[in-house]
Write an enzyme that holds these catalytic residues in place. Structure first.
Site, mmCIF file in Angstrom:
data_model
loop_
_atom_site.group_PDB
_atom_site.id
_atom_site.type_symbol
_atom_site.label_atom_id
_atom_site.label_comp_id
_atom_site.label_asym_id
_atom_site.label_seq_id
_atom_site.Cartn_x
_atom_site.Cartn_y
_atom_site.Cartn_z
ATOM 1 N N ASP A 194 0.858 -1.185 0.000
ATOM 2 C CA ASP A 194 0.000 0.000 0.000
ATOM 3 C C ASP A 194 0.899 1.241 0.000
ATOM 4 O O ASP A 194 1.782 1.359 0.862
ATOM 5 C CB ASP A 194 -0.888 -0.038 1.253
ATOM 6 C CG ASP A 194 -1.979 1.017 1.239
ATOM 7 O OD1 ASP A 194 -1.685 2.175 0.878
ATOM 8 O OD2 ASP A 194 -3.116 0.683 1.604
ATOM 9 N N ASN A 254 0.462 6.858 -9.772
ATOM 10 C CA ASN A 254 -0.805 6.507 -10.439
ATOM 11 C C ASN A 254 -1.834 5.932 -9.466
ATOM 12 O O ASN A 254 -3.028 6.158 -9.620
ATOM 13 C CB ASN A 254 -0.498 5.504 -11.563
ATOM 14 C CG ASN A 254 -1.744 4.872 -12.144
ATOM 15 O OD1 ASN A 254 -2.471 5.499 -12.892
ATOM 16 N ND2 ASN A 254 -2.003 3.621 -11.764
ATOM 17 N N LYS A 283 -6.857 15.386 -5.395
ATOM 18 C CA LYS A 283 -6.175 15.591 -6.679
ATOM 19 C C LYS A 283 -5.767 17.067 -6.848
ATOM 20 O O LYS A 283 -4.719 17.370 -7.421
ATOM 21 C CB LYS A 283 -7.070 15.142 -7.832
ATOM 22 C CG LYS A 283 -7.326 13.637 -7.881
ATOM 23 C CD LYS A 283 -6.066 12.849 -8.199
ATOM 24 C CE LYS A 283 -6.400 11.391 -8.526
ATOM 25 N NZ LYS A 283 -5.186 10.588 -8.815
ATOM 26 N N TYR A 304 -12.318 13.156 -3.312
ATOM 27 C CA TYR A 304 -11.344 12.718 -4.328
ATOM 28 C C TYR A 304 -10.758 13.934 -5.054
ATOM 29 O O TYR A 304 -9.544 14.045 -5.240
ATOM 30 C CB TYR A 304 -12.052 11.780 -5.293
ATOM 31 C CG TYR A 304 -11.309 11.388 -6.544
ATOM 32 C CD1 TYR A 304 -10.450 10.291 -6.560
ATOM 33 C CD2 TYR A 304 -11.498 12.088 -7.737
ATOM 34 C CE1 TYR A 304 -9.788 9.917 -7.732
ATOM 35 C CE2 TYR A 304 -10.846 11.721 -8.904
ATOM 36 C CZ TYR A 304 -9.989 10.636 -8.901
ATOM 37 O OH TYR A 304 -9.355 10.272 -10.063
ATOM 38 N N GLY A 305 -11.627 14.860 -5.447
ATOM 39 C CA GLY A 305 -11.164 16.041 -6.182
ATOM 40 C C GLY A 305 -10.248 16.917 -5.350
ATOM 41 O O GLY A 305 -9.263 17.467 -5.864
ATOM 42 N N ALA A 306 -10.550 17.027 -4.055
ATOM 43 C CA ALA A 306 -9.691 17.841 -3.182
ATOM 44 C C ALA A 306 -8.294 17.224 -3.101
ATOM 45 O O ALA A 306 -7.274 17.936 -3.129
ATOM 46 C CB ALA A 306 -10.308 17.944 -1.790
#
Ligand SMILES: NC(=O)c1ccc[n+]([C@@H]2O[C@H](COP(=O)([O-])OP(=O)(O)OC[C@H]3O[C@@H](n4cnc5c(N)ncnc54)[C@H](OP(=O)(O)O)[C@@H]3O)[C@@H](O)[C@H]2O)c1
Length: 248
Positions: free
Chosen positions: A59, A83, A154, A150-152
């Site tokens: 992990d 990735n 990224k 998730y967007g925060a």
């Protein structure tokens, strides 16, 4: 001649597997990971027999695992691809319903681990004058309902990447939005995908045609372009790196 070396996280399926296969076909030495050891083994077994690959199940949030990855890389690293990524809970909840612990996990995988991995392999990257690619998303710059955690992560990854680029001008450092791809991650997000967010299984082209989502293999040429014809460090969209016909 010593082949160039790439470390690709999350290489057991999806974009990471497609990118690893393309680099292997070019004769690169690979260090790859994913948590599911069986799936990682099967993916690596499908690579060309001549490919030198070290597959380490683990992990990316685990410091000991990152140290193992850095040790496997050795003295020189030509390419790090951050990735591996975590979507968070699905169906994707509105921020009002996102458990703080789930947000912490998303940030740990998508933001903290990529920086920690850069730190772990920085001397090897600097020796090779290498390239860092952190895989971003349009969710980093668009306000899609359900995609806030998730967007925060990224978006923060994008900023870390931009600062790394100016702090290490001898390296090439990119955040790349691959665009929607037909992968397990996209399918996991599909139940809430709608006109307000990334489409579930298809996209509408400029002329109004409904097209299937690209396979990750279709997006790989954009990443290879970063190696073959490198633009300045920065945030890029894969679609802008592909020939116009392929990016339709
Ligand atoms: N698919 C899209 O439409 C899309 C759009 C925009 C951006 N992206 C980004 O593109 C990248 C690739 O996405 P994908 O769609 O190919 O994802 P995917 O099919 O879900 O594959 C993710 C890979 O990462 C591994 N992984 C996940 N969490 C990990 C962890 N904590 N440590 C180590 N490995 C881990 C997975 O294996 P295990 O589960 O076995 O660990 C798997 O190999 C991601 O950064 C994603 O955010 C995807």
């Amino acid at each position: 001649m010593t082949p160039p070396t790439a470390l690709v996280t999350g290489a057991s399926r999806g974009l990471g597997a497609a990118l690893a296969a393309a680099l292997a076909a070019r004769g690169w030495r690979l260090v790859v990971d994913a948590r599911d050891a069986g799936r990682l083994t099967r993916t690596v077994a499908a690579l060309p027999a001549a490919c030198r690959v070290t597959a380490l199940p683990g992990d990316v949030t685990d410091p000991a695992h990152r140290a193992d990855l850095a040790a496997a890389v050795g003295d020189r690293l030509d390419l790090l691809v951050n990735n591996a990524s975590d979507l968070g809970p699905t169906p994707l909840p509105r921020l009002a319903d996102l458990p703080p612990a789930a947000l912490e996990r998303v940030l740990a995988v998508n933001t903290v681990a990529p920086l920690a991995l850069v730190q772990a392999v920085l001397p090897a990257l600097e020796r090779a004058g290498g390239t860092v690619v952190s895989v971003s998303s349009d969710a980093a710059v668009e306000a899609y309902p359900g995609w806030g955690g998730y967007g925060a992560g990224k978006a923060a990854l994008d900023l870390l990447t931009a600062v790394l680029a100016v702090e290490h001008p001898a390296l090439r450092v990119y955040a790349v939005d691959p665009g929607d791809m037909a992968t397990d991650m996209h399918r996991a997000a599909a139940p809430v995908a709608s006109a307000q967010g990334p489409a579930a299984s298809s996209r509408v082209a400029g002329g109004g045609e409904v097209l299937p989502l690209p396979a990750p293999e279709d997006v790989v040429p954009a990443f290879l372009r970063l190696l073959d014809d490198p633009p300045p460090s920065g945030r890029l969209r894969a679609a802008d790196l592909l020939p116009a016909e392929a990016a339709r």
